[in-house]
Design an enzyme around this catalytic site. Structure first.
Site, PDB file in Angstrom:
ATOM      1  N   GLU A   8      -0.187  -0.845   5.968  1.00 39.50           N
ATOM      2  CA  GLU A   8       1.040  -0.203   6.784  1.00 39.50           C
ATOM      3  C   GLU A   8       0.735   1.210   6.813  1.00 39.50           C
ATOM      4  O   GLU A   8       0.956   1.792   7.779  1.00 39.50           O
ATOM      5  CB  GLU A   8       2.407  -0.660   5.951  1.00 39.50           C
ATOM      6  CG  GLU A   8       3.608  -0.525   6.955  1.00 39.50           C
ATOM      7  CD  GLU A   8       4.009   0.919   7.031  1.00 39.50           C
ATOM      8  OE1 GLU A   8       4.797   1.307   7.983  1.00 39.50           O
ATOM      9  OE2 GLU A   8       3.737   1.666   5.986  1.00 39.50           O
ATOM     10  N   GLU A   9       0.555   1.907   5.781  1.00 41.06           N
ATOM     11  CA  GLU A   9       0.439   3.209   5.618  1.00 41.06           C
ATOM     12  C   GLU A   9      -0.654   3.945   6.610  1.00 41.06           C
ATOM     13  O   GLU A   9      -0.650   5.017   6.774  1.00 41.06           O
ATOM     14  CB  GLU A   9       0.477   3.806   4.155  1.00 41.06           C
ATOM     15  CG  GLU A   9       1.685   3.252   3.297  1.00 41.06           C
ATOM     16  CD  GLU A   9       2.790   4.296   3.835  1.00 41.06           C
ATOM     17  OE1 GLU A   9       3.126   4.912   4.705  1.00 41.06           O
ATOM     18  OE2 GLU A   9       3.825   4.142   3.138  1.00 41.06           O
TER      19      GLU A   9
ATOM     20  N   GLU B 153      11.890  -1.409   4.323  1.00 38.72           N
ATOM     21  CA  GLU B 153      11.632   0.159   4.319  1.00 38.72           C
ATOM     22  C   GLU B 153      12.573   0.818   3.987  1.00 38.72           C
ATOM     23  O   GLU B 153      13.790   0.399   4.400  1.00 38.72           O
ATOM     24  CB  GLU B 153      11.025   0.475   5.714  1.00 38.72           C
ATOM     25  CG  GLU B 153       9.678   0.166   6.077  1.00 38.72           C
ATOM     26  CD  GLU B 153       8.668   0.749   5.606  1.00 38.72           C
ATOM     27  OE1 GLU B 153       8.854   1.718   4.636  1.00 38.72           O
ATOM     28  OE2 GLU B 153       7.606   0.627   6.058  1.00 38.72           O
TER      29      GLU B 153
ATOM     30  N   ASP C 296       0.781  -1.085  -0.042  1.00 46.25           N
ATOM     31  CA  ASP C 296       0.038  -0.193  -0.061  1.00 46.25           C
ATOM     32  C   ASP C 296       1.020   1.253  -0.027  1.00 46.25           C
ATOM     33  O   ASP C 296       2.081   1.218   0.105  1.00 46.25           O
ATOM     34  CB  ASP C 296      -0.854   0.003   1.093  1.00 46.25           C
ATOM     35  CG  ASP C 296      -0.398   0.079   2.525  1.00 46.25           C
ATOM     36  OD1 ASP C 296       0.723  -0.598   2.671  1.00 46.25           O
ATOM     37  OD2 ASP C 296      -0.729   0.755   3.650  1.00 46.25           O
TER      38      ASP C 296
ATOM     39  N   HIS D 207       6.807   9.547   0.152  1.00 48.55           N
ATOM     40  CA  HIS D 207       5.489  10.523   0.343  1.00 48.55           C
ATOM     41  C   HIS D 207       5.583  11.594  -0.204  1.00 48.55           C
ATOM     42  O   HIS D 207       4.728  12.503  -0.017  1.00 48.55           O
ATOM     43  CB  HIS D 207       5.138  10.470   1.764  1.00 48.55           C
ATOM     44  CG  HIS D 207       5.101   9.429   2.680  1.00 48.55           C
ATOM     45  ND1 HIS D 207       4.569   9.054   3.831  1.00 48.55           N
ATOM     46  CD2 HIS D 207       5.407   8.161   2.354  1.00 48.55           C
ATOM     47  CE1 HIS D 207       4.281   7.988   4.548  1.00 48.55           C
ATOM     48  NE2 HIS D 207       5.081   7.374   3.458  1.00 48.55           N
TER      49      HIS D 207
HETATM   50 ZN   LIG Z   1       6.851   2.136   4.115  1.00 53.19          ZN
END
Ligand SMILES: [Zn+2]
Length: 456
Positions: free
Chosen positions: A159-160, A188, A94, A410
């Site tokens: 996860e997000e 990550e 995700d 992001h």
């Molecule tokens: Zn991540």
């Protein structure tokens, strides 16, 4: 080395809009998440791995609909015993929403290749990492001779956002099934600018809360009729900012507190005294702290044991007499717990591989935001965890980051360098090779078995 299959599959995964939260288009977003999982499970199927699709739901107001997850496993040389190495990779497919699509140079959900980079939402965080590991697993499993390792892969679609129907529950199921990884890689982003400069071995936890101060709204010209919460807040803020925790170590920063936001008053009106004030505080804390103890410390400092320096400030009596207007709330049910995994065999081995492949001396640290690594300790306290993934800022272009406001995780125009993606894959393959060698040595020593002849 150019790895065509890896890059093609990464592009395919990046071109699926598996974003969370699902938002209004629940059915469509759910279908996209399933598509991303299917792409991953097809690769597992191709390499002869066993896999199970898991769907979890509930336990969150933030996310009332079901979330697809995937667990896959390959056990090369079936005689692996409990205390032999079983490595688990954890990743998420995700991604956070792209934000203003018009600000992107191209469609965030169509992987664009330009000057050696792939541009798309999730390139760095962390679809390319997921694909690098799956392909590493496949390449490792291709030649079974002299191989001896159990490899698991846990991929979540949560996860997000809420992170309640993802890794936590996959790990819980693994434990219930008697699966016990000894080593865990969280894929990550782990270094700032260059692949391999850092390996993470922990993350601080996160506790959010609010300070509310009740006043009495009124006309500015009649001070006897109102009580202004703005007078009290600097006192509270000063106390909160004076708190210190010396509980870090060489890898993890001390626990600290920041007041993130303050909301009071009306800047468009000149003669209204506000009736209330709200502020948000955020504590990032080490594995030495329990959230409840932090809350006690805050309460004690504000209400019971004022630091000495505060007692000597002008107006102290006013503050002390108005403590009942202050309330402190902590969101204890949405805390992200910290974790710290003492660097050991896996961290050393990753450093060795990075040195061999990239000629870099990787540093070990525990900085950065919360990751799913925090759930591992809960179920497998003995497993060693490292985080190794792509550079957080999307990788450098000609040795520099041309625009720090875009390209990273992001951010708008999120990117990952193709060289880094291939490099990460090669690091993963070599880590698997080295762990496999450790197993072969330990099994032969214990049982005199020759694993080279065994297949799945
Ligand atoms: Zn991540």
């Amino acid at each position: 080395m150019f790895n065509k299959e890896l890059i093609i599959n990464t592009k395919k995964l990046l071109s699926i809009s598996s974003e969370t939260p699902f938002g209004e288009n629940v059915d469509e977003k759910y279908a996209e998440c399933v598509r991303a999982m299917n792409l991953c499970s097809n690769i597992l199927d191709d390499m002869g791995a066993k896999f199970v699709n898991m769907e979890f739901a509930g336990d969150s107001e933030k996310w009332p609909y079901p979330v697809p997850n995937l667990y896959g496993e390959i056990n090369i040389c079936n005689n692996t015993k409990d205390n032999d190495e079983f490595i688990l990779y954890m990743g998420h497919i995700d991604v956070v929403p792209p934000g203003d699509i018009n600000a992107w140079t191209s469609n965030p959900f169509e992987a664009r290749e330009e000057n050696g980079f792939l541009y798309a939402r999730g390139a760095t965080d962390m679809k390319a990492s997921v694909m690098s590991f799956l392909m590493a697993m496949k390449d490792f499993a291709k030649k079974k001779k002299n191989k001896n390792l159990k490899i698991g892969v846990a991929i979540t679609g949560d996860e997000e956002w809420a992170a309640v129907n993802g890794s936590d529950k996959i790990l819980r199921c693994m434990k219930e099934q008697g699966l016990k990884p000894t080593k865990v890689i969280v894929g990550e982003p782990s270094s700032r600018e260059e692949l391999g400069t850092n390996i993470k071995v922990g993350r601080r936890g996160s506790l959010i809360g609010r300070v509310s101060i009740k006043g009495n709204q009124g006309h500015r010209a009649y001070p006897d009729l109102y009580s202004n919460p703005n007078r009290l807040f600097p006192f509270v803020n000063m106390i909160l900012n004076s708190l210190q925790w010396n509980d870090g170590n060489e890898f993890m920063a001390n626990t600290d507190l920041e007041v993130n936001a303050i909301d009071f008053g009306n800047l468009n009106h000149t003669s209204i005294i506000p009736g209330s004030l709200e502020a948000m505080y955020s504590v990032r804390f080490t594995d030495k702290q329990k959230p409840e103890d932090i809350v006690n410390t805050l309460n004690e400092a504000i209400f019971f044991k004022h630091p000495e320096f505060v007692k000597s400030i002008p107006g102290y009596d006013y503050y002390r007499n108005h403590l009942s207007s202050i309330s402190l709330i902590a969101n204890l049910n949405s805390v992200s717990l910290p974790y710290y995994s003492e660097p050991n065999v896996l961290a050393n081995l990753a450093q060795e591989v990075i040195k061999e492949k990239l000629k870099i001396d990787a540093k070990v640290d525990a900085f950065g935001g919360a990751t799913d690594g925090r759930f591992v300790h809960k179920y497998f306290p003995d497993a060693e965890i490292i985080e190794l993934g792509l550079p957080e800022n999307g990788g450098l272009i000609n040795g520099i980051n041309p625009d720090v406001s875009r390209g990273g995780m992001h951010q708008i125009d999120e990117r990952a360098s193709i060289t880094d993606i291939e490099g990460l894959h090669d690091l993963y393959v070599e880590i698997l090779n080295k762990l496999s060698e450790r197993n072969t040595v330990s099994i032969q020593r214990k049982e005199g078995l020759d694993c080279t002849t065994m297949t799945l």
